[in-house]
Design an enzyme around this catalytic site. Structure first.
Site, PDB file in Angstrom:
ATOM      1  N   GLU A 158      12.860  30.982   8.775  1.00  0.00           N
ATOM      2  CA  GLU A 158      14.321  31.029   8.971  1.00  0.00           C
ATOM      3  C   GLU A 158      14.871  29.788   9.663  1.00  0.00           C
ATOM      4  O   GLU A 158      15.630  29.879  10.624  1.00  0.00           O
ATOM      5  CB  GLU A 158      14.697  32.294   9.755  1.00  0.00           C
ATOM      6  CG  GLU A 158      14.231  33.557   9.052  1.00  0.00           C
ATOM      7  CD  GLU A 158      14.491  34.836   9.850  1.00  0.00           C
ATOM      8  OE1 GLU A 158      15.119  34.764  10.920  1.00  0.00           O
ATOM      9  OE2 GLU A 158      14.070  35.902   9.369  1.00  0.00           O
ATOM     10  N   ASN A 201       9.297  30.682   4.970  1.00  0.00           N
ATOM     11  CA  ASN A 201       9.814  32.038   4.728  1.00  0.00           C
ATOM     12  C   ASN A 201      11.268  32.127   5.205  1.00  0.00           C
ATOM     13  O   ASN A 201      11.599  31.647   6.296  1.00  0.00           O
ATOM     14  CB  ASN A 201       8.948  33.029   5.534  1.00  0.00           C
ATOM     15  CG  ASN A 201       9.236  34.480   5.233  1.00  0.00           C
ATOM     16  OD1 ASN A 201       9.250  34.887   4.069  1.00  0.00           O
ATOM     17  ND2 ASN A 201       9.451  35.272   6.274  1.00  0.00           N
ATOM     18  N   HIS A 237      15.738  41.289   1.917  1.00  0.00           N
ATOM     19  CA  HIS A 237      16.353  42.442   2.589  1.00  0.00           C
ATOM     20  C   HIS A 237      17.679  42.711   1.895  1.00  0.00           C
ATOM     21  O   HIS A 237      18.629  41.924   2.035  1.00  0.00           O
ATOM     22  CB  HIS A 237      16.605  42.132   4.069  1.00  0.00           C
ATOM     23  CG  HIS A 237      15.355  41.941   4.870  1.00  0.00           C
ATOM     24  ND1 HIS A 237      14.465  42.960   5.120  1.00  0.00           N
ATOM     25  CD2 HIS A 237      14.841  40.845   5.490  1.00  0.00           C
ATOM     26  CE1 HIS A 237      13.464  42.507   5.863  1.00  0.00           C
ATOM     27  NE2 HIS A 237      13.667  41.229   6.094  1.00  0.00           N
ATOM     28  N   GLU A 266       9.390  40.546   2.595  1.00  0.00           N
ATOM     29  CA  GLU A 266       9.893  41.564   3.532  1.00  0.00           C
ATOM     30  C   GLU A 266      10.812  42.531   2.807  1.00  0.00           C
ATOM     31  O   GLU A 266      11.852  42.940   3.330  1.00  0.00           O
ATOM     32  CB  GLU A 266      10.636  40.899   4.695  1.00  0.00           C
ATOM     33  CG  GLU A 266       9.794  39.903   5.459  1.00  0.00           C
ATOM     34  CD  GLU A 266      10.516  39.253   6.639  1.00  0.00           C
ATOM     35  OE1 GLU A 266      11.558  39.769   7.083  1.00  0.00           O
ATOM     36  OE2 GLU A 266      10.034  38.204   7.109  1.00  0.00           O
ATOM     37  N   ASP A 268      13.038  45.248   1.404  1.00  0.00           N
ATOM     38  CA  ASP A 268      13.567  46.599   1.596  1.00  0.00           C
ATOM     39  C   ASP A 268      14.969  46.635   1.002  1.00  0.00           C
ATOM     40  O   ASP A 268      15.654  45.621   0.946  1.00  0.00           O
ATOM     41  CB  ASP A 268      13.527  47.076   3.057  1.00  0.00           C
ATOM     42  CG  ASP A 268      14.175  46.155   4.067  1.00  0.00           C
ATOM     43  OD1 ASP A 268      14.905  45.227   3.678  1.00  0.00           O
ATOM     44  OD2 ASP A 268      13.956  46.373   5.281  1.00  0.00           O
TER      45      ASP A 268
HETATM   46  O1  9MR Z   1      11.088  44.387  11.705  1.00  0.00           O
HETATM   47  C1  9MR Z   1      11.158  43.558  12.854  1.00  0.00           C
HETATM   48  C2  9MR Z   1      11.770  44.359  13.997  1.00  0.00           C
HETATM   49  O2  9MR Z   1      10.877  45.376  14.402  1.00  0.00           O
HETATM   50  C3  9MR Z   1      12.082  43.446  15.149  1.00  0.00           C
HETATM   51  O3  9MR Z   1      12.793  44.159  16.132  1.00  0.00           O
HETATM   52  C4  9MR Z   1      12.888  42.252  14.666  1.00  0.00           C
HETATM   53  C5  9MR Z   1      13.177  41.334  15.829  1.00  0.00           C
HETATM   54  O4  9MR Z   1      13.666  40.114  15.426  1.00  0.00           O
HETATM   55  O5  9MR Z   1      12.190  41.576  13.658  1.00  0.00           O
HETATM   56  C6  9MR Z   1      12.014  42.364  12.536  1.00  0.00           C
HETATM   57  O6  9MR Z   1      11.393  41.627  11.500  1.00  0.00           O
HETATM   58  C7  9MR Z   1      12.110  40.483  11.027  1.00  0.00           C
HETATM   59  C8  9MR Z   1      11.108  39.495  10.540  1.00  0.00           C
HETATM   60  O7  9MR Z   1      10.190  39.203  11.557  1.00  0.00           O
HETATM   61  C9  9MR Z   1      11.780  38.217  10.064  1.00  0.00           C
HETATM   62  N1  9MR Z   1      12.783  38.493   9.072  1.00  0.00           N
HETATM   63  C10 9MR Z   1      13.749  39.511   9.429  1.00  0.00           C
HETATM   64  C11 9MR Z   1      13.023  40.783   9.846  1.00  0.00           C
HETATM   65  C12 9MR Z   1      14.014  41.911  10.059  1.00  0.00           C
HETATM   66  O8  9MR Z   1      14.837  41.622  11.163  1.00  0.00           O
END
Ligand code: 9MR
Length: 448
Positions: A158, A201, A237, A266, A268
């Site tokens: 990101e 990513n 997402h 990722e 969903d």
């Molecule tokens: O799913 C993850 C969640 O449990 C955490 O609280 C969050 C914190 O930033 O991160 C989520 O995973 C993220 C991933 O690491 C990077 N892309 C976005 C995902 C969803 O927020």
């Protein structure tokens, strides 16, 4: 010598047809019945994000182990979890995910080495030389610990801004080290574990847009200059405000055309039922249409532990039942359909019946009662339809919540619709006869 089929003697042609039929039958008899095995049949992995703290839950691990061939630690490898203090590495939770996955033959995606989020405050406090050293130490620390055990690493996550600028996102790395931090991270990563695939990513890069154009330009530049990069991750997402883009496949393809693998990392999709299933199908079909799309990871096993659980975005519901989206993904991967239909993990089908009786009758009206009975599987919710013949009208409903479309009243549970297998509940309604005493039509019960 090859003979055209039409010239074969009749018996030989018949034999060929029979063999073809046998081959088809044999193929369908061994069709894959899990996400991982179906994806493997397509030369791909099917993974999920895994949280170490759920591994003790029997249904969670049973579903994980049965269905998925790759695991991504959801939070356990992030900087705040693995190097909370400078030079102090903590791998306990990440090790549990990695060991669990690898002991069952699953691959592991490493997530993630350099990211602006979940970053301990000490990192942001460093000046440029220290930050550069700390970034490389962090990469070497993680990749060294897991050397040879990680299929793909999200080296940088990101790093680009949303919106139309195509600019890099502000972060300690960007702000102090400049654009070159991404290249440096990849070079360090290659040296640390030459066997791991190195990915960039990001999210909102799933279709062709300013942000994905900027990432595309970076990857193209890296490839032209020999900066080591093997793959690009598309987080994917999705929800109603951000649906699967129309040009999703084309976008994956244009990255693949640069000479990198593409991975859906990722996935969903918020929603439910057939709309959610159709969106999942589009994603799977897009990946299968791109030869270098090597695998799909969904961002969690069950809706109840999703980071967006309110949007029920995953393939298993909170009770680990397969959702219609699961059946759609399995079918799109060429796996065998669920013989018991959507919503069932392989046990008896989730069904219900609706039985009607008139419980009271007077000159101007009557009361009806519908008994809903669960079939051989537990039911988490149900609906039934009631159609009263004109000129009758329904004046009230109890123990159920009605919605109307024309003459058809669909009734749902007022509160919790859960029924154990074989058990019943009732709802009732009052009808104003308006001169007709005819019986209503009570439609089939649907259960999930
Ligand atoms: O799913 C993850 C969640 O449990 C955490 O609280 C969050 C914190 O930033 O991160 C989520 O995973 C993220 C991933 O690491 C990077 N892309 C976005 C995902 C969803 O927020």
């Amino acid at each position: 010598m090859t003979m055209p089929l039409r010239r074969l003697p009749r018996t030989a042609a018949a034999t060929l047809v029979t063999l073809a039929a046998l081959t088809t039958a044999a193929h369908s008899a061994v069709a894959a019945d899990t996400l991982g095995s179906a994806a493997a049949g397509q030369g791909r992995y099917f993974g999920t994000a895994v949280a170490a703290n759920h591994l003790g839950e029997a249904d969670y691990t049973a579903t994980l182990d049965r269905e998925f061939t790759s695991a991504t630690p959801e939070n356990e490898m992030k900087w705040d979890a693995t190097e909370p203090g400078r030079g102090t590495f903590t791998f306990g939770a990440a090790d549990r995910v990695v060991d669990h996955a690898r002991s069952r033959g699953a691959d592991v995606r490493g997530h993630t080495l350099v990211w602006h989020s979940q970053l301990p405050s000490w990192v942001g406090a460093l000046g440029a030389p220290d930050l550069r050293a700390a970034m490389n130490t962090h990469i070497n620390g993680l990749m060294g610990h897991y050397k040879g055990q990680i299929h793909s690493w999200d080296v940088v996550n990101e790093a680009f801004q949303d919106g139309g600028s195509g600019a890099r996102r502000s972060s300690p790395f960007q702000d102090r080290l400049g654009d070159g931090f991404i290249e440096e991270a990849f070079r360090t990563a290659r040296a640390a574990d030459p066997a791991a695939k190195l990915c960039y990513n990001d999210y909102n890069t799933d279709g062709v847009n300013a942000k994905s154009n900027a990432v595309h330009a970076m990857v193209k530049d890296f490839k032209s200059r020999g900066v080591p990069i093997d793959c690009v991750g598309f987080q994917s997402h999705f929800n109603s405000a951000s649906p699967v883009p129309a040009d999703y496949r084309q976008n994956l393809q244009r990255f693949a055309d640069l000479g990198v693998d593409v991975q859906i990392t990722e996935l969903d999709i918020e929603g439910s039922g057939s709309a959610q299933a159709a969106a999942y199908t589009r994603v799977v079909e897009a990946c299968l249409a791109v030869a270098r799309c090597t695998g799909i990871t969904v961002w969690g096993v069950t809706d109840k532990y999703s980071w967006r659980s309110g949007g029920t975005p995953l393939l298993f519901d909170g009770d680990y039942r397969k959702k219609p989206a699961y059946d759609a993904v399995l079918a799109a991967l060429g796996g065998s359909g669920d013989p018991d239909g959507p919503g069932d993990p392989g046990g008896p089908a989730v069904t219900c019946t609706a039985a009607y009786t008139r419980t009271a009758d007077w000159s101007s009206g009557y009361n009806g009662q519908v008994t809903i009975t669960a079939g051989a599987a537990p039911v988490s919710s149900w609906t039934a339809t009631v159609t009263v013949p004109a000129p009758q009208s329904v004046s009230s409903v109890w123990n159920g919540t009605p919605s109307r479309a024309g003459d058809v009243m669909t009734v749902r549970p007022s509160w919790n619709g859960t029924l154990a297998a074989g058990t019943s509940t009732t709802f009732g309604f009052t009808v104003v006869k308006n001169g007709s005493s005819a019986a209503p039509t009570v439609g089939g019960c649907t259960a999930s």
